[in-house]
Design an enzyme around this catalytic site. Structure first.
Site, mmCIF file in Angstrom:
data_model
loop_
_atom_site.group_PDB
_atom_site.id
_atom_site.type_symbol
_atom_site.label_atom_id
_atom_site.label_comp_id
_atom_site.label_asym_id
_atom_site.label_seq_id
_atom_site.Cartn_x
_atom_site.Cartn_y
_atom_site.Cartn_z
ATOM 1 C CB THR A 165 8.269 -3.943 2.280
ATOM 2 O OG1 THR A 165 9.625 -4.307 2.129
ATOM 3 C CG2 THR A 165 8.178 -2.643 3.036
ATOM 4 C CD GLU A 214 8.431 1.282 2.758
ATOM 5 O OE1 GLU A 214 7.197 1.165 2.593
ATOM 6 O OE2 GLU A 214 9.254 0.709 2.015
ATOM 7 C CE LYS A 260 13.273 6.186 -16.707
ATOM 8 N NZ LYS A 260 14.255 6.455 -15.703
ATOM 9 C CD1 TRP A 306 10.710 7.922 -18.799
ATOM 10 C CD2 TRP A 306 9.518 8.531 -17.014
ATOM 11 N NE1 TRP A 306 11.591 8.189 -17.788
ATOM 12 C CE2 TRP A 306 10.890 8.563 -16.676
ATOM 13 C CE3 TRP A 306 8.579 8.856 -16.040
ATOM 14 C CZ2 TRP A 306 11.332 8.934 -15.413
ATOM 15 C CZ3 TRP A 306 9.022 9.222 -14.791
ATOM 16 C CH2 TRP A 306 10.391 9.259 -14.468
HETATM 17 P P1 ADP Z 1 4.173 -4.353 -0.538
HETATM 18 O O1 ADP Z 1 2.791 -4.602 -1.102
HETATM 19 O O2 ADP Z 1 5.246 -4.289 -1.596
HETATM 20 O O3 ADP Z 1 4.485 -5.097 0.680
HETATM 21 P P2 ADP Z 1 3.164 -1.870 0.418
HETATM 22 O O4 ADP Z 1 1.913 -2.460 0.885
HETATM 23 O O5 ADP Z 1 3.885 -0.956 1.309
HETATM 24 O O6 ADP Z 1 4.206 -2.919 0.001
HETATM 25 O O7 ADP Z 1 2.888 -1.228 -0.990
HETATM 26 C C1 ADP Z 1 3.022 0.135 -1.213
HETATM 27 C C2 ADP Z 1 2.839 0.431 -2.670
HETATM 28 O O8 ADP Z 1 1.553 -0.024 -3.125
HETATM 29 C C3 ADP Z 1 2.826 1.909 -2.962
HETATM 30 O O9 ADP Z 1 4.129 2.437 -3.044
HETATM 31 C C4 ADP Z 1 2.082 1.960 -4.287
HETATM 32 O O10 ADP Z 1 2.924 1.671 -5.378
HETATM 33 C C5 ADP Z 1 1.084 0.832 -4.152
HETATM 34 N N1 ADP Z 1 -0.224 1.390 -3.751
HETATM 35 C C6 ADP Z 1 -0.728 1.519 -2.522
HETATM 36 N N2 ADP Z 1 -1.951 2.085 -2.555
HETATM 37 C C7 ADP Z 1 -2.228 2.330 -3.854
HETATM 38 C C8 ADP Z 1 -3.332 2.909 -4.560
HETATM 39 N N3 ADP Z 1 -4.415 3.349 -3.932
HETATM 40 N N4 ADP Z 1 -3.240 3.002 -5.903
HETATM 41 C C9 ADP Z 1 -2.150 2.550 -6.569
HETATM 42 N N5 ADP Z 1 -1.089 1.993 -5.968
HETATM 43 C C10 ADP Z 1 -1.117 1.887 -4.631
#
Ligand code: ADP
Length: 552
Positions: A182, A326, A436, A441
């Site tokens: 990640t 994940e 917050k 929120w």
């Molecule tokens: P990173 O970009 O941090 O490496 P990920 O690709 O696993 O990690 O990102 C996952 C996160 O991206 C999700 O937990 C969510 O917050 C955001 N995300 C993924 N798809 C969407 C979506 N369609 N709309 C809004 N947020 C999204």
């Protein structure tokens, strides 16, 4: 009674090779378009497998790629895991110190690297003892440019002359097949491992009608990088369905994507919203024939409603999907539920703009601040927990992160969501981004969407800044469009927020910036702004007294 064989990746390619030997795999490269068939693809994956044996790569080694989206990268997708080795996809856009950490942490044995990314990899390796574990580098192409990385060979010489048959081993489904990190916007990157069983079940769920199904009539183009969570699993699903593959190559511009869609007859493509915003802009001045295109998958960040409408007008269905590294990564897809076709168009678009319906095979629950499950009324919100066959149970070598992000077999996603009566999930915010203020929120995402919907705003983001009395207050960062007067824009934006939201949602400050900082996956990097503003505690008096929560 258990089934006869374990759930592994090999049968997907076996079937495509047998049933669709002449179906094409097409790739844009620096030299032009390359194309070959599943039959040749299959021969080359066998050659790659034999070459790794020949080079003495242990049969359980972790083998990394540092590449854009192209056919040779796709060769590693089956060629590495179906031998028993683990395919580790490295994001080349990460900062050098993250790349050093990742290569060391994963203990990669061999790295396949694109010539155009060689310099970046050299930079990350510079002076780092971390790369000591890497026994060999293979540069994708048919010659090796000048490089400090050693020992090194080129991909074509590496596989050349090897047998096009391979004695594929019978693997256990628990065998690690893939790995990604990640991007680590909150500290060190975390390794996520995918077993064969996870990738198999993810592929089958993707292939279900409420996933992102693709078959032998489809032409599939993943624009989402292949280093980003297995290109959302599309190379596996497209192979399982016997589809034609199209890979857009290094740093494709909207014009390149438009040509590939037109010339290769792409029916399904996928990428983050910024990619499609680029195409939409390009289409303002250029005629693009989208008649072949049926489905546009948008995920990674929220798909704006305006984008859904734009593509509807061009007869292309935008499918909004949500997922995480994940989760291999697909969690939900925003199909219109049966029975909702009669809703008026605006309500349909609103539903489709949500993150969608949980994918078949997964379960979820949403837990509020008091530890209770929320009501499915579209109003209540809390943190989303998920579990299922393709959801990880732990991070690689990170027990402290496991304690934080996993609970009794559930993954705590860190996404704050509401669920409406029809079961559509809607992300309200990331847990770490929600503001917050005075015990209430404020959704940074909602404020951002409102600001970005303004025609004169190029980009905008909102963060919570520490405040003596209210704990946190929102501060907006705005990138004005070209030639736009920042003061006038601020006044307009204040009016806009004032009309739509409670008084206490009004950002205390509107700060004009040139660009919102981005993470390696192209998402807004609020951590950078938060770090910058952490010490600048806003003081009493900046928030008007009547702007406290509960008074609106
Ligand atoms: P990173 O970009 O941090 O490496 P990920 O690709 O696993 O990690 O990102 C996952 C996160 O991206 C999700 O937990 C969510 O917050 C955001 N995300 C993924 N798809 C969407 C979506 N369609 N709309 C809004 N947020 C999204």
């Amino acid at each position: 009674m258990p089934g006869g064989t374990d759930q592994t990746l090999r049968p997907f390619l076996w079937r495509a090779e047998k049933l669709y030997p002449d179906t094409e795999i097409v790739s844009r490269t620096h030299q032009g378009i390359e194309r070959y068939t599943y039959s040749e693809y299959s021969d080359r994956t066998a050659q790659l497998a034999n070459a790794m044996d020949e080079a003495g790569v242990p049969d359980d080694a972790r083998v990394a790629t540092f590449c854009w989206n192209h056919n040779r990268h796709f060769e590693t997708y089956f060629g590495i895991p179906t031998t028993g080795r683990q395919l580790h996809l490295i994001n080349p856009l990460l900062p050098d110190e993250h790349i050093q950490f990742i290569v060391d942490d994963a203990d990669d044995h061999l790295i396949f690297v694109d010539p155009s990314l060689l310099e970046k990899l050299e930079g990350a390796a510079d002076g780092a003892s971390e790369f000591d574990g890497v026994e060999q580098f293979v540069v994708i192409g048919d010659s090796v440019p000048e490089t400090d990385l050693e020992p090194v060979t080129d991909y074509e010489s590496f596989i050349e002359g090897n047998d096009t048959d391979y004695d594929w081993p019978t693997l256990s489904e628990d065998r690690p097949a893939g790995m990604c990190y990640t991007s680590g916007t909150t500290g060190k990157p975390k390794g996520v491992e995918y077993t064969h069983q996870m990738l198999w079940s993810h592929t089958m769920a993707s292939q279900s009608p409420q996933g992102i199904p693709m078959d032998d009539t489809d032409v599939v183009m993943p624009v989402v990088p292949m280093f980003h969570v297995n290109a959302w699993g599309m190379p596996f699903s497209a192979t399982a369905g016997g589809a034609k593959h199209v890979y857009p190559g290094p740093s494709p511009e909207p014009e390149d994507l438009a040509h590939l869609i037109e010339e290769e007859g792409v029916t399904i493509t996928a990428g983050v919203p910024t990619v499609w915003l680029g195409l939409m802009e390009y289409m303002e001045d250029n005629e693009v024939d989208l008649s072949a295109l049926d489905t546009l998958i948008v995920g990674g960040s929220a798909a704006p409603e305006a984008m859904i409408r734009f593509f509807d007008d061009h007869d292309v269905e935008l499918l909004h999907a949500w997922g995480m590294s994940e989760m291999s990564p697909i969690g939900s897809v925003s199909h219109l539920k049966g029975g909702l076709e009669d809703l008026d168009y605006d309500t349909q678009v609103e539903k489709r703009g949500k993150q969608g319906l949980i994918a078949p095979g997964l379960e979820f629950k949403v837990i509020d601040d008091d530890g209770n499950e929320i009501d499915w009324d579209g109003e209540d919100f809390g943190e989303l927990y998920v579990r299922g066959p393709w959801v990880t149970q732990e991070y690689f070598k990170r027990p402290e992160a496991n304690r934080e992000d996993y609970e009794d077999g559930w993954l705590k996603t860190g996404d704050i969501v509401s669920v409406d009566q029809d079961g559509y999930l809607k992300i309200v915010d990331r847990a770490k981004d929600v503001i917050k203020s005075g015990g209430e929120w404020i959704s940074s995402v909602e404020l951002e969407n409102e600001l970005m919907a303004h025609d004169d705003v190029a980009e905008a983001t909102v963060i919570g800044v520490p405040h003596e009395r209210w704990q946190e207050r929102p501060v907006a960062f705005v990138v004005p469009g070209e030639g736009i007067d920042a003061d006038q824009l601020e006044a307009d934006l204040r009016d806009l927020i004032g009309e739509e939201y409670p008084k206490w949602w009004m950002p205390d400050e509107f700060i004009t910036i040139d660009e919102v900082p981005k993470t390696a996956t192209g998402k807004f990097d609020k951590k950078v702004l938060r770090d910058e503003y952490a010490d600048q505690s806003l003081v009493e008096g900046q928030v008007p007294e009547d702007a406290s929560p509960g008074e609106d």
